[in-house]
Design a protein around this motif. Sequence first.
Motif, PDB file in Angstrom:
ATOM      1  N   ALA A  88      28.125  74.442 113.950  1.00 45.05           N
ATOM      2  CA  ALA A  88      26.860  75.177 113.817  1.00 45.05           C
ATOM      3  C   ALA A  88      26.072  74.688 112.608  1.00 45.05           C
ATOM      4  O   ALA A  88      24.853  74.604 112.630  1.00 45.05           O
ATOM      5  CB  ALA A  88      27.145  76.674 113.698  1.00 45.05           C
ATOM      6  N   ILE A  96      28.694  90.693 110.472  1.00 46.10           N
ATOM      7  CA  ILE A  96      28.379  89.427 109.793  1.00 46.10           C
ATOM      8  C   ILE A  96      27.410  88.598 110.638  1.00 46.10           C
ATOM      9  O   ILE A  96      27.501  88.551 111.856  1.00 46.10           O
ATOM     10  CB  ILE A  96      29.683  88.625 109.581  1.00 46.10           C
ATOM     11  CG1 ILE A  96      30.741  89.469 108.872  1.00 46.10           C
ATOM     12  CG2 ILE A  96      29.403  87.334 108.829  1.00 46.10           C
ATOM     13  CD1 ILE A  96      30.420  89.835 107.451  1.00 46.10           C
ATOM     14  N   GLU A  97      26.492  87.935 109.970  1.00 45.83           N
ATOM     15  CA  GLU A  97      25.584  87.017 110.657  1.00 45.83           C
ATOM     16  C   GLU A  97      26.249  85.645 110.768  1.00 45.83           C
ATOM     17  O   GLU A  97      26.833  85.153 109.819  1.00 45.83           O
ATOM     18  CB  GLU A  97      24.273  86.884 109.865  1.00 45.83           C
ATOM     19  CG  GLU A  97      23.540  88.209 109.731  1.00 45.83           C
ATOM     20  CD  GLU A  97      22.182  88.085 109.045  1.00 45.83           C
ATOM     21  OE1 GLU A  97      21.814  86.952 108.672  1.00 45.83           O
ATOM     22  OE2 GLU A  97      21.514  89.116 108.892  1.00 45.83           O
ATOM     23  N   ILE A  98      26.152  85.052 111.957  1.00 42.70           N
ATOM     24  CA  ILE A  98      26.742  83.724 112.171  1.00 42.70           C
ATOM     25  C   ILE A  98      25.624  82.761 112.576  1.00 42.70           C
ATOM     26  O   ILE A  98      25.355  82.583 113.768  1.00 42.70           O
ATOM     27  CB  ILE A  98      27.826  83.757 113.284  1.00 42.70           C
ATOM     28  CG1 ILE A  98      28.790  84.937 113.108  1.00 42.70           C
ATOM     29  CG2 ILE A  98      28.561  82.423 113.343  1.00 42.70           C
ATOM     30  CD1 ILE A  98      29.894  84.719 112.115  1.00 42.70           C
ATOM     31  N   PRO A  99      24.981  82.119 111.621  1.00 45.43           N
ATOM     32  CA  PRO A  99      23.881  81.214 111.963  1.00 45.43           C
ATOM     33  C   PRO A  99      24.385  80.053 112.817  1.00 45.43           C
ATOM     34  O   PRO A  99      25.488  79.553 112.607  1.00 45.43           O
ATOM     35  CB  PRO A  99      23.406  80.695 110.594  1.00 45.43           C
ATOM     36  CG  PRO A  99      23.999  81.612 109.586  1.00 45.43           C
ATOM     37  CD  PRO A  99      25.255  82.155 110.184  1.00 45.43           C
ATOM     38  N   GLY A 100      23.580  79.651 113.783  1.00 44.00           N
ATOM     39  CA  GLY A 100      23.911  78.464 114.566  1.00 44.00           C
ATOM     40  C   GLY A 100      24.810  78.723 115.756  1.00 44.00           C
ATOM     41  O   GLY A 100      25.038  77.822 116.557  1.00 44.00           O
ATOM     42  N   VAL A 101      25.359  79.938 115.878  1.00 40.49           N
ATOM     43  CA  VAL A 101      26.215  80.238 117.033  1.00 40.49           C
ATOM     44  C   VAL A 101      25.556  81.350 117.846  1.00 40.49           C
ATOM     45  O   VAL A 101      25.532  82.504 117.417  1.00 40.49           O
ATOM     46  CB  VAL A 101      27.635  80.669 116.601  1.00 40.49           C
ATOM     47  CG1 VAL A 101      28.507  80.923 117.819  1.00 40.49           C
ATOM     48  CG2 VAL A 101      28.267  79.616 115.699  1.00 40.49           C
ATOM     49  N   LEU A 156      24.204  84.880 116.510  1.00 37.71           N
ATOM     50  CA  LEU A 156      24.802  86.205 116.411  1.00 37.71           C
ATOM     51  C   LEU A 156      24.358  86.948 115.145  1.00 37.71           C
ATOM     52  O   LEU A 156      24.596  86.476 114.029  1.00 37.71           O
ATOM     53  CB  LEU A 156      26.331  86.092 116.424  1.00 37.71           C
ATOM     54  CG  LEU A 156      27.071  87.422 116.369  1.00 37.71           C
ATOM     55  CD1 LEU A 156      26.903  88.190 117.660  1.00 37.71           C
ATOM     56  CD2 LEU A 156      28.534  87.224 116.044  1.00 37.71           C
ATOM     57  N   ASN A 157      23.739  88.088 115.377  1.00 37.28           N
ATOM     58  CA  ASN A 157      23.343  89.025 114.305  1.00 37.28           C
ATOM     59  C   ASN A 157      22.263  88.501 113.361  1.00 37.28           C
ATOM     60  O   ASN A 157      21.821  89.230 112.474  1.00 37.28           O
ATOM     61  CB  ASN A 157      24.555  89.470 113.461  1.00 37.28           C
ATOM     62  CG  ASN A 157      25.507  90.344 114.266  1.00 37.28           C
ATOM     63  OD1 ASN A 157      25.094  91.020 115.206  1.00 37.28           O
ATOM     64  ND2 ASN A 157      26.779  90.314 113.919  1.00 37.28           N
ATOM     65  N   PHE A 217      29.344  82.986 121.184  1.00 42.62           N
ATOM     66  CA  PHE A 217      30.348  83.609 120.323  1.00 42.62           C
ATOM     67  C   PHE A 217      31.270  84.523 121.122  1.00 42.62           C
ATOM     68  O   PHE A 217      32.492  84.425 121.044  1.00 42.62           O
ATOM     69  CB  PHE A 217      29.655  84.396 119.204  1.00 42.62           C
ATOM     70  CG  PHE A 217      30.614  85.093 118.293  1.00 42.62           C
ATOM     71  CD1 PHE A 217      31.139  84.434 117.192  1.00 42.62           C
ATOM     72  CD2 PHE A 217      31.002  86.403 118.538  1.00 42.62           C
ATOM     73  CE1 PHE A 217      32.046  85.063 116.355  1.00 42.62           C
ATOM     74  CE2 PHE A 217      31.914  87.042 117.709  1.00 42.62           C
ATOM     75  CZ  PHE A 217      32.427  86.372 116.617  1.00 42.62           C
ATOM     76  N   TYR A 245      35.467  87.368 110.311  1.00 46.01           N
ATOM     77  CA  TYR A 245      34.820  88.072 111.433  1.00 46.01           C
ATOM     78  C   TYR A 245      35.171  87.399 112.763  1.00 46.01           C
ATOM     79  O   TYR A 245      35.527  88.065 113.750  1.00 46.01           O
ATOM     80  CB  TYR A 245      33.308  88.074 111.218  1.00 46.01           C
ATOM     81  CG  TYR A 245      32.519  88.843 112.253  1.00 46.01           C
ATOM     82  CD1 TYR A 245      32.368  90.226 112.149  1.00 46.01           C
ATOM     83  CD2 TYR A 245      31.921  88.196 113.324  1.00 46.01           C
ATOM     84  CE1 TYR A 245      31.633  90.934 113.083  1.00 46.01           C
ATOM     85  CE2 TYR A 245      31.184  88.893 114.268  1.00 46.01           C
ATOM     86  CZ  TYR A 245      31.045  90.269 114.141  1.00 46.01           C
ATOM     87  OH  TYR A 245      30.318  90.968 115.073  1.00 46.01           O
TER      88      TYR A 245
END
Lengths: 340, 249
Positions: A314, B88-93, B142-143, B98, A296
Amino acid sequence: MTAVSRIDLTDASTFPTRRVEAWKYSDLKRWLREAPPASPQAEVSSPGAFDALGGEAILFANGRAVGVTDFIASGEQTLRLRYVSDAVGTGHTASARVSARAGARLLLLETHEGAGSAYVAHNRLELDVAAGAEVTRVVLVEEPEDAISITEADVRVEAGGVFRQTVVTTGAKLQRLETRVKHFAQGAHAQVDGLYLLNGSRHADLTSVVSHLAADGTTSQLIKGVARETARGVFQGKIVVERGADGTDARMAHNALIASERAEIDAKPELIIYADDVQCAHGNTVGTLDESALFYMQQRGIPADEARALLTQAFLIEVIDRIDHEGAREVAREWLTARL
Amino acid sequence: MLKINNLHVSVGEKPILKGLTLDVPAGEVHAIMGPNGAGKSTLGYALSGRPGYEATEGSVEWAGEDLLELDPAERAAKGVFLSFQYPIEIPGVPALTFVRTALNAQRRARGEEEVAAPAFLKLVREASKALKMDFDMLKRPLNVGFSGGEKKRMEILQMALLEPSLLILDETDSGLDIDALRIVSEGVNALRSPDRAMLVITHYQRLLDYIKPDRVHVLAGGRIVASGGPELALQLEAEGYDKYLPEAA
């Protein structure tokens, strides 16, 4: 309290082998068959990572103290503790004693700074946290890939005292950072955090033993790590709740990422509970970077290496976010970011 | 102009696209419709370079470049944008971090100057307002914890900020209620321009009421089996895909 360290760099018979359970994953004897010759004197000219935060300083250069080795904090103080190694093929031991008087608040900023190659460093710290005192210890460790280092810290926390620790390391050939914390009197709090980010064939071992000897103590531990290439990360976390330590609340978590098929993570969480009225929990996960997240990010134009670094940061940053001193947190954040 | 010629794509050992040929001139919006399992999502992934979606035969040309030779980030820098069916989920960003990282990475790849933080924030504020998005939401990872509709708006927001030239929308209407669908479609329509090409992948005709296609193609069994004007979508809606299924062919 005296912390008796069994390891003596001048006596090879004291070097543990992997047959000693606590050293199973960090076989010191394998890499160090004989006692190394003593390191020569060294000059320290480089600044330390925490210099900008000021305060007092204890400095060791190849085990020799440049100035004092002991420090007693009262009121609100900052102490920079620097273990500097600059040696080739030799060994040295440094010992420091730090205490925080009742009600004191101490920010202990520790750096392990290595130059040269193939040295053996043995660093020791005795830390007493008196009743109602608060100590925040932040440790940044950077050493050559062929160095061996053993760091041992013995921490004793009195009634209502608070000890918080965050260790950040990039490993070495064999590196052990061991912390032994004793909740000595009622109502102490310990936070025993750490992270490792390992490249090449580096090894880092974060070992901790937290003993609850008195009632109503709390312990919180978050360890995160990443092992790349053929690196090896070791986490051994033991929490012991002794008889009578009722009301203990202890939580431990270790989460690691394996970034290559040849990397290795060894995790051994242990809870040993002799008291009845306690709350204890531990969690341990080992995974890989999320491939769909990587795609992604690339699809949006972020090159693969940058995407990996961003996801890795992260993942790890949660440990840094838990450092409760803003200045130290920002130094640690930048330090980590520069090494992704 | 997007030129896909005789494209074969396998996922694992399984052939999914089996000789797909399609031209989308710049300035046009083409809809790809088809039954489940026809290879619609595979087409989106193959065009954007997802690992595991290997082109075994054929070619894909965009703006004179052989897309199949480029990695996903290089394709993005050339203007390829895939709006994910399931973002998509991006944990921590944080979302802001992003998008800014993505925008500046693309600009670097094209030899353009990076956008500084204040200018970027101004762009985001305008774009999020148009999509009726809460700016504070963009400070969150994000998400992560976004609703289905919020995720889709986030995709369109990224599209508006990254300004791609080849837009691939994979089932963008799924999970959207009518209001969200209208907002998202307006966001997409705002990006229509003479130098952009769009591929709108959808199972249902509903989305095409809002994003009017110039051409409609039916993808079945890994190939384009029929093409026509917008009326083809209405016909599919009325008659279904049965006559295009391999058994019926």
